[in-house]
Structures are given as structure tokens and as C-alpha cells.
Design a protein around this motif. Structure first.
Motif, PDB file in Angstrom:
ATOM      1  N   ALA A  56       0.831  -1.208   0.000  1.00 48.48           N
ATOM      2  CA  ALA A  56       0.000   0.000   0.000  1.00 48.48           C
ATOM      3  C   ALA A  56       0.863   1.254   0.000  1.00 48.48           C
ATOM      4  CB  ALA A  56      -0.920  -0.010   1.226  1.00 48.48           C
ATOM      5  N   ARG A  57       1.960   1.227   0.763  1.00 51.02           N
ATOM      6  CA  ARG A  57       2.861   2.381   0.778  1.00 51.02           C
ATOM      7  C   ARG A  57       3.477   2.604  -0.593  1.00 51.02           C
ATOM      8  NH1 ARG A  57       5.342   0.972   4.927  1.00 51.02           N
ATOM      9  NH2 ARG A  57       7.136  -0.050   3.960  1.00 51.02           N
ATOM     10  N   HIS A  58       3.810   1.506  -1.282  1.00 50.76           N
ATOM     11  CA  HIS A  58       4.384   1.610  -2.628  1.00 50.76           C
ATOM     12  C   HIS A  58       3.369   2.196  -3.615  1.00 50.76           C
ATOM     13  CE1 HIS A  58       6.815   0.606  -6.119  1.00 50.76           C
ATOM     14  NE2 HIS A  58       5.777  -0.050  -6.638  1.00 50.76           N
ATOM     15  N   GLN A  59       2.093   1.862  -3.411  1.00 52.03           N
ATOM     16  CA  GLN A  59       1.046   2.352  -4.311  1.00 52.03           C
ATOM     17  C   GLN A  59       0.448   3.677  -3.854  1.00 52.03           C
ATOM     18  OE1 GLN A  59       0.495   1.005  -7.063  1.00 52.03           O
ATOM     19  NE2 GLN A  59       0.622  -1.215  -7.038  1.00 52.03           N
ATOM     20  N   ASP A  60       0.943   4.211  -2.723  1.00 53.48           N
ATOM     21  CA  ASP A  60       0.432   5.468  -2.167  1.00 53.48           C
ATOM     22  C   ASP A  60      -1.057   5.340  -1.844  1.00 53.48           C
ATOM     23  OD1 ASP A  60       0.423   8.066  -1.254  1.00 53.48           O
ATOM     24  OD2 ASP A  60       0.107   8.950  -3.234  1.00 53.48           O
ATOM     25  N   MET A  61      -1.403   4.271  -1.117  1.00 61.98           N
ATOM     26  CA  MET A  61      -2.789   4.000  -0.745  1.00 61.98           C
ATOM     27  C   MET A  61      -2.826   3.457   0.675  1.00 61.98           C
ATOM     28  SD  MET A  61      -3.637   1.878  -4.218  1.00 61.98           S
ATOM     29  CE  MET A  61      -5.172   1.216  -3.607  1.00 61.98           C
ATOM     30  N   PRO A  62      -3.969   3.603   1.361  1.00 64.44           N
ATOM     31  CA  PRO A  62      -4.104   2.924   2.653  1.00 64.44           C
ATOM     32  C   PRO A  62      -4.129   1.411   2.441  1.00 64.44           C
ATOM     33  CG  PRO A  62      -5.783   4.643   2.370  1.00 64.44           C
ATOM     34  CD  PRO A  62      -5.127   4.447   1.041  1.00 64.44           C
ATOM     35  N   GLU A  63      -3.588   0.660   3.392  1.00 66.05           N
ATOM     36  CA  GLU A  63      -3.619  -0.791   3.246  1.00 66.05           C
ATOM     37  C   GLU A  63      -5.054  -1.293   3.383  1.00 66.05           C
ATOM     38  OE1 GLU A  63      -2.108  -3.210   6.570  1.00 66.05           O
ATOM     39  OE2 GLU A  63      -1.604  -1.316   7.560  1.00 66.05           O
ATOM     40  N   GLY A  64      -5.332  -2.427   2.741  1.00 65.90           N
ATOM     41  CA  GLY A  64      -6.677  -2.981   2.797  1.00 65.90           C
ATOM     42  C   GLY A  64      -7.017  -3.757   1.539  1.00 65.90           C
ATOM     43  N   GLN A  65      -8.302  -4.028   1.356  1.00 65.55           N
ATOM     44  CA  GLN A  65      -8.788  -4.819   0.229  1.00 65.55           C
ATOM     45  C   GLN A  65      -9.374  -3.899  -0.834  1.00 65.55           C
ATOM     46  OE1 GLN A  65     -11.496  -7.433   2.345  1.00 65.55           O
ATOM     47  NE2 GLN A  65      -9.954  -9.039   2.463  1.00 65.55           N
ATOM     48  N   TYR A  66      -8.977  -4.164  -2.071  1.00 68.12           N
ATOM     49  CA  TYR A  66      -9.394  -3.321  -3.188  1.00 68.12           C
ATOM     50  C   TYR A  66      -9.846  -4.176  -4.359  1.00 68.12           C
ATOM     51  CZ  TYR A  66      -7.096   0.583  -0.823  1.00 68.12           C
ATOM     52  OH  TYR A  66      -6.734   1.532   0.079  1.00 68.12           O
ATOM     53  N   LEU A  67     -10.722  -3.600  -5.156  1.00 68.35           N
ATOM     54  CA  LEU A  67     -11.046  -4.149  -6.457  1.00 68.35           C
ATOM     55  C   LEU A  67     -10.236  -3.366  -7.494  1.00 68.35           C
ATOM     56  CD1 LEU A  67     -14.317  -5.165  -8.052  1.00 68.35           C
ATOM     57  CD2 LEU A  67     -13.139  -3.223  -9.055  1.00 68.35           C
ATOM     58  N   ALA A  68      -9.581  -4.076  -8.401  1.00 68.51           N
ATOM     59  CA  ALA A  68      -8.776  -3.423  -9.438  1.00 68.51           C
ATOM     60  C   ALA A  68      -9.424  -3.634 -10.796  1.00 68.51           C
ATOM     61  CB  ALA A  68      -7.352  -3.985  -9.444  1.00 68.51           C
ATOM     62  N   LEU A  69      -9.679  -2.534 -11.509  1.00 73.34           N
ATOM     63  CA  LEU A  69     -10.175  -2.573 -12.884  1.00 73.34           C
ATOM     64  C   LEU A  69      -9.049  -2.062 -13.778  1.00 73.34           C
ATOM     65  CD1 LEU A  69     -12.382  -2.841 -15.059  1.00 73.34           C
ATOM     66  CD2 LEU A  69     -13.143  -0.524 -14.442  1.00 73.34           C
ATOM     67  N   SER A  70      -8.528  -2.933 -14.636  1.00 74.02           N
ATOM     68  CA  SER A  70      -7.356  -2.602 -15.446  1.00 74.02           C
ATOM     69  C   SER A  70      -7.686  -2.651 -16.930  1.00 74.02           C
ATOM     70  CB  SER A  70      -6.203  -3.569 -15.151  1.00 74.02           C
ATOM     71  OG  SER A  70      -5.858  -3.545 -13.778  1.00 74.02           O
ATOM     72  N   VAL A  71      -7.109  -1.700 -17.673  1.00 76.85           N
ATOM     73  CA  VAL A  71      -7.225  -1.674 -19.131  1.00 76.85           C
ATOM     74  C   VAL A  71      -5.814  -1.720 -19.702  1.00 76.85           C
ATOM     75  CG1 VAL A  71      -7.963  -0.341 -21.140  1.00 76.85           C
ATOM     76  CG2 VAL A  71      -9.397  -0.400 -19.079  1.00 76.85           C
ATOM     77  N   THR A  72      -5.527  -2.760 -20.495  1.00 76.03           N
ATOM     78  CA  THR A  72      -4.190  -2.960 -21.065  1.00 76.03           C
ATOM     79  C   THR A  72      -4.291  -2.929 -22.591  1.00 76.03           C
ATOM     80  OG1 THR A  72      -3.552  -4.339 -19.190  1.00 76.03           O
ATOM     81  CG2 THR A  72      -2.211  -4.522 -21.194  1.00 76.03           C
ATOM     82  N   ASP A  73      -3.371  -2.190 -23.215  1.00 72.37           N
ATOM     83  CA  ASP A  73      -3.337  -2.153 -24.679  1.00 72.37           C
ATOM     84  C   ASP A  73      -1.995  -2.653 -25.176  1.00 72.37           C
ATOM     85  OD1 ASP A  73      -1.378   0.104 -25.145  1.00 72.37           O
ATOM     86  OD2 ASP A  73      -2.911   1.256 -24.087  1.00 72.37           O
ATOM     87  N   THR A  74      -1.919  -2.916 -26.451  1.00 69.25           N
ATOM     88  CA  THR A  74      -0.672  -3.362 -27.090  1.00 69.25           C
ATOM     89  C   THR A  74      -0.132  -2.256 -27.974  1.00 69.25           C
ATOM     90  OG1 THR A  74      -1.973  -4.371 -28.877  1.00 69.25           O
ATOM     91  CG2 THR A  74      -1.354  -5.785 -27.022  1.00 69.25           C
ATOM     92  N   GLY A  75      -0.296  -1.020 -27.509  1.00 59.73           N
ATOM     93  CA  GLY A  75       0.047   0.138 -28.329  1.00 59.73           C
ATOM     94  C   GLY A  75       1.469   0.614 -28.194  1.00 59.73           C
ATOM     95  N   THR A  76       1.649   1.908 -28.409  1.00 62.52           N
ATOM     96  CA  THR A  76       2.987   2.502 -28.512  1.00 62.52           C
ATOM     97  C   THR A  76       3.675   2.660 -27.172  1.00 62.52           C
ATOM     98  OG1 THR A  76       1.947   4.697 -28.451  1.00 62.52           O
ATOM     99  CG2 THR A  76       2.395   3.747 -30.628  1.00 62.52           C
ATOM    100  N   GLY A  77       2.919   2.693 -26.071  1.00 65.25           N
ATOM    101  CA  GLY A  77       3.534   2.872 -24.763  1.00 65.25           C
ATOM    102  C   GLY A  77       3.951   4.312 -24.524  1.00 65.25           C
ATOM    103  N   MET A  78       4.445   4.579 -23.322  1.00 69.72           N
ATOM    104  CA  MET A  78       4.831   5.940 -22.937  1.00 69.72           C
ATOM    105  C   MET A  78       6.177   5.919 -22.216  1.00 69.72           C
ATOM    106  SD  MET A  78       1.261   7.551 -21.474  1.00 69.72           S
ATOM    107  CE  MET A  78       0.879   6.130 -20.447  1.00 69.72           C
ATOM    108  N   PRO A  79       7.027   6.902 -22.492  1.00 71.39           N
ATOM    109  CA  PRO A  79       8.284   7.010 -21.740  1.00 71.39           C
ATOM    110  C   PRO A  79       8.022   7.561 -20.341  1.00 71.39           C
ATOM    111  CG  PRO A  79       8.089   8.817 -23.303  1.00 71.39           C
ATOM    112  CD  PRO A  79       6.927   7.902 -23.566  1.00 71.39           C
ATOM    113  N   PRO A  80       8.978   7.404 -19.415  1.00 68.85           N
ATOM    114  CA  PRO A  80       8.767   7.848 -18.029  1.00 68.85           C
ATOM    115  C   PRO A  80       8.416   9.325 -17.903  1.00 68.85           C
ATOM    116  CG  PRO A  80      10.701   6.440 -18.173  1.00 68.85           C
ATOM    117  CD  PRO A  80      10.261   6.697 -19.577  1.00 68.85           C
TER     118      PRO A  80
END
Length: 550
Positions: free
Chosen positions: A316-340
């Protein structure tokens, strides 16, 4: 005692010979060693103690040790001297050297018991100067660290402020640009409508009217996105099955992104529920899929995935969130990507990598604000040339979830019967006029009030009020929620419809409104407002009939 040497020779070993090594050892140690009488008189001291006192050994021996202490330490020494008869005692003192310099020392003192002989005290004084110096150095270093930390915090705060001002400048610039374009469309269409009507040319009026309405709707959408970014939009959270929500949107998403992109949905079985505004979550999901589509101009695959996530303290500290239980909704593409460097700015308002005119730069910032306002977080992982994953984390909801799909269609409700009255409280005359016209078209009697004082005066009278329609932000010392709560003291069954263009979530109960209360966000379509008023009036009538039946 006679002892035999290595070659068989014999030697006479006396008690004096036995004591000599210990005397040499005592003379060489770095602590001041001494022997005292029971009254504190120094009977023996080694060379190191004499050096510590700044006096030769012969001048020290025969004098009370307390004569080499500062006056404030003499009572402490005498208490230690008395206690030494029962065992080893220790304490800190300051020696008064002949040159006037105080020397901090640690005293260890114990009684030396000898049969039929007057008892003696033996002890050791350890120089604490180096230790005290080290402690002072540590304290000074600690002070420097605190000063440097404060300076670093000041510089970081200045940097944050500069970044904030840069973001505000970018926000206001983009906002002015977009709203000026929309206002130009609205005002231009209205002026042309007026001109054509004066000329008697009514054929073009409908076209200009449609243009003005379209621009006003885009302006409303822009303000909603800005409020979402600033986490100030009015949310209507409900227990939501995200798997069902995604499945219900799959066909629409596929039509939106086009046939060149494959949509794959991976819904985890046993997915947790979450308390969220389903319409805003649908908007966020659609925005993410549109962004994914734009990152794949030659086609590709979008994967929409749901998952249960249990974050411990470290995760949770790594994700900048309170610890606990979460539902994650993720969208992944196979596109060009982004630099940092792009990832670091994607949540800034009006920041976009799309060509000029093809994006507002509010999509991800809106999603970020919505997720934070819902108690969650948004995280992005991207690699150039490989694609991007955007995950929305939402807190788990432990309550029950309605199993019905979608919302029930609004039934055709009967018009008002005689005597049904609606009180409209809003400080904007144009909005009051619009609401009164809607109510009168539906056959209701409308009463107007321009502030909370006038509204509460009506509510505390004997006038029949079947529905209160009120703005949240009102002049007069009370907001709309406070006025409604005060009115419910004498009218506990009063139905209340809040209308707001912007409201602190805490004012309307953080989305948890009391029974018989609802909220509608400005600007609203007339048919939406009419349907909401009719449904609440009808619900009030049903409640009243049930009460009469009982």
C-alpha cells in the motif's frame, strides 16, 4: 613461598613480589584508581588520578577526595560513600582541577573487607570528557541535520508551489481556450437565431438552436471533467458489481474502438463489490478504452480485467494508498507505450500527447480525480513499444449488491393532482424560472424562494409542501442540506431534491443521502428534471397512501 624455575632452579617468592604486577597494572591503566578511608581520605591514588586532578600524587594522598569536587557534587559523593558499605555504587561527578577546569567523571566505588582490620574503600574514576564531547558533537550534528531537513523541506515546498502554479497556468489557459470556443458557438448561434427570427426566416432557427445546445452540452461535460479532476464532482455511489458493469459495456466499447481492435474481457470470479458511482466508472472505463485505441493506430488488442487485490502495509505504501482490500479494474493495450517523462505528467489537466485538436487532456486527470474521490487510486505501467496498463483501484464494499442489471426504466407517472405543491429554492433567478415552468407544465403548484431564510420560512408555515427542490449552495446563512434538515424537524416525511453545479461532498453526505433525498447535477436536461420531479412526487404519494392504510 619457594618456586621452581624452568631450569630447576629455586626462587623465594614473597607477598611483595605477588603484589608488584598488580601495582604496575594499576599505575598503567587509563582510569584513576584510588583507595579511601571510610571518611573519604585518599590513602592511595595512581598516577592517572593525579593527572586527572592536575596535582602530584603526594599532594593528593592524605586529603579527602571531596576536597577535589565542586561544592554541588559533595553531597552526592558523601551519599555514594555511605552506600558503598552495602555494595558497589556508581555515579557521575565533576572533579575540580587545580587549574579551575571541571572534569566530568564516572565514579565506581566499593568496600574492601578485611578481617580484624579497618575497612577501606577502593574505586575507579573514568574520564567522561571524550564521551561528553562526542555527545555534543552528535547533538550539533543532529541540529545541523534538522536545519538541513527544514531547509530541504522549504525548498521542496517552494518547488511544489512552483509546479502547482505551472499546473494552474496550464489549467486556466486550457480552460479559457475551450470555454471561449464553446461560448462563441453558443452566443453566435443565439445572435443568428435572433436575426433570422427578426427577418422572418424560421427555417434556420432549428439548426442554430441545435448548435447552441450542442455547445452547452460540451461545456457541461467540460465542467464535469474539471470537477472530477479536482475531486469536487457530486458522486452518487452505489454498491456495484464491476464484472457486470464491464460486461454490459463490452458491446458499446467494441463499437467505439472499431473492428480493427479486439476487446478481451477477463473477469475474476468471486469479484468483490465496490461502492462507486457506476455512471462515472463507466465514463472512466470508456475513456481508458478510447485512449488505448488512440495508442494503436494500426489495430491491436485491449484487455479489460478485474481482480481482487489485498494490499499489505508495504504494498500500500508503494502504491500510495491505505492498506486494505481493493477491487482493481485494469485496461491494457498493445500500443505505442509511454516514456517515463510522459507518465510523470499524464494526470496533469490539459496535458495531452495527441495532435492539436484531437484531445482535451482531461481524460486521465478526470479518472484520477474520480478514483481519489471514491477512496481509491490510479496506477499506470507502460513500456515504449510494448503497451500500457492503467489500473483503477477502488475500496472493497462489504454490503450486498443489487443483482438487477441496469436501472429500471422510468415509468410514465400520472400528472399532478390538485393541491400538490413544490417549493423551489435557488438564488439564481433563471434557474428558478426554468424549474417553475417545468412544474407548471406538469400541473404542480410552484412556490419560489431566493435564499435559505425565505425557504425555511415557507417550510415552517402551514403551507402544504410535497417536494422541496433546492440548490445546495444558498445565501442566507444555511446551505440547502442544512435548510432541508431543519425543515424535516417539523416535516419528517419531506421529499428533497438537491440540484447543484458544484458541492462539497460532505454537504450532501458524501453521497450517502437520507431516505427521501436525491441529487441532480446542473446543468440538467429538462426531461431529466421533469422525470425526477414526477418520480419523487409519485413516491411521496405512495408513502402517504401506505401511511393512511395503516
Amino acid at each position: 613461598m619457594v618456586v621452581e624455575g624452568p631450569a630447576g632452579q629455586r626462587f623465594l617468592y614473597t607477598l611483595e613480589d605477588a603484589d608488584r604486577p598488580y601495582r604496575v597494572l594499576i599505575e598503567q591503566i587509563q582510569e584513576g584508581a584510588f583507595t579511601l578511608g571510610t571518611d573519604g581520605t585518599v590513602l592511595y591514588c595512581n598516577l592517572r588520578l593525579a593527572e586527572m586532578l592536575g596535582a602530584p600524587q603526594e599532594r593528593v594522598i592524605g586529603l579527602p577526595l571531596q576536597s577535589f569536587l565542586f561544592a554541588g557534587d559533595v553531597p552526592v559523593f558523601l551519599r555514594l560513600l555511605e552506600a558503598a558499605s552495602a555494595g558497589v555504587v556508581r555515579g557521575e561527578l565533576v572533579l575540580a582541577r587545580e587549574d579551575g577546569i571541571g572534569l566530568p567523571v564516572n565514579l565506581s566505588l566499593s568496600q574492601l573487607h578485611r578481617e580484624e582490620v579497618t575497612p577501606l574503600l577502593c574505586g575507579v574514576l573514568s574520564d567522561l570528557s571524550d564521551q561528553r564531547l562526542h555527545l555534543r558533537e552528535l547533538a550539533d550534528a543532529n541540529d545541523r541535520l534538522r536545519t538541513e531537513a527544514a531547509e530541504r523541506e522549504r525548498v521542496e515546498e517552494a518547488l511544489r508551489q512552483a509546479q502547482k502554479m505551472e499546473a494552474v497556468g496550464q489549467l486556466t489557459g486550457g480552460l479559457a481556450h475551450d470555454f471561449n470556443n464553446l461560448l462563441a458557438g453558443i452566443s453566435g448561434s443565439l445572435e443568428l437565431m435572433q436575426t433570422r427570427m427578426q427577418q422572418g426566416r424560421f427555417t434556420d432557427v432549428e439548426r442554430y438552436m441545435a448548435a447552441a445546445q450542442g455547445a452547452s452540452k460540451r461545456a457541461a461535460a467540460l465542467t464535469h471533467r474539471l470537477l472530477a479532476f479536482s475531486r469536487r464532482q457530486t458522486l452518487d455511489p452505489k454498491p456495484t458489481d464491476v464484472n457486470r458493469l464491464v460486461t454490459g459495456m463490452q458491446e458499446m466499447i467494441q463499437r467505439t474502438v472499431g473492428p480493427a481492435i479486439l476487446i478481451e474481457v477477463v473477469g475474476t470470479s468471486g469479484i468483490w463489490g465496490t461502492l462507486v458511482d457506476p455512471h462515472q466508472l463507466e465514463n472512466a472505463l470508456l475513456n481508458l478504452c478510447i485512449n488505448a485505441r488512440d495508442a494503436m493506430p494500426d489495430g491491436g488488442r485491449i484487455t479489460i480485467e478485474t481482480a481482487n487485490r489485498w494490499l499489505d502495509e508495504r504494498a500500500a505504501r508503494h502504491q500510495d494508498m491505505p492498506e486494505g482490500q481493493y477491487l482493481a479494474l485494469s485496461v491494457t493495450d498493445t500500443g505505442t507505450g509511454m516514456p517515463p517523462e510522459v507518465i510523470a505528467r499524464v494526470f496533469e489537466p490539459f496535458f495531452t500527447t495527441k495532435p492539436l485538436g484531437e484531445g482535451t487532456g482531461l481524460g486521465l486527470s478526470m479518472i484520477y480525480g474520480f478514483a481519489k474521490q471514491s477512496g481509491g487510486q490510479v496506477r499506470i505501467y507502460s513500456e515504449v513499444g510494448k503497451g500500457t496498463t492503467v489500473s483503477i483501484y477502488l475500496p472493497r464494499h462489504y454490503g450486498e449488491i443489487d443483482k438487477e442489471n441496469g436501472e429500471a426504466a422510468v415509468a410514465t407517472l400520472p400528472r399532478s393532482v390538485q393541491g400538490e405543491t413544490v417549493l423551489v429554492v435557488d438564488d439564481e433567478p433563471t434557474v428558478r424560472m426554468l424549474l417553475v415552468d417545468i412544474l407548471e407544465d406538469l400541473g404542480y403548484t410552484a412556490i419560489e424562494a431566493g435564499d435559505s431564510v425565505a425557504g425555511l420560512k415557507v417550510l415552517r408555515s402551514d403551507v402544504r409542501i410535497d417536494l422541496l427542490v433546492t440548490d445546495v449552495g444558498l445565501p442566507g446563512g444555511m446551505n440547502g442540506r442544512q435548510m432541508a434538515d431543519a425543515a424535516r424537524v417539523s416535516r419528517p416525511d419531506l421529499k428533497v431534491l438537491f440540484i447543484t453545479g458544484y458541492a462539497e461532498n460532505s454537504v450532501v453526505g458524501n453521497g450517502h443521502l437520507a431516505p427521501g433525498m436525491a441529487i441532480l447535477t446542473k446543468p440538467f436536461a429538462i426531461d431529466t428534471m421533469a422525470a425526477r420531479i414526477r418520480s419523487m412526487i409519485e413516491a411521496s404519494g405512495v408513502t402517504r397512501r401506505r401511511a393512511d392504510a395503516l
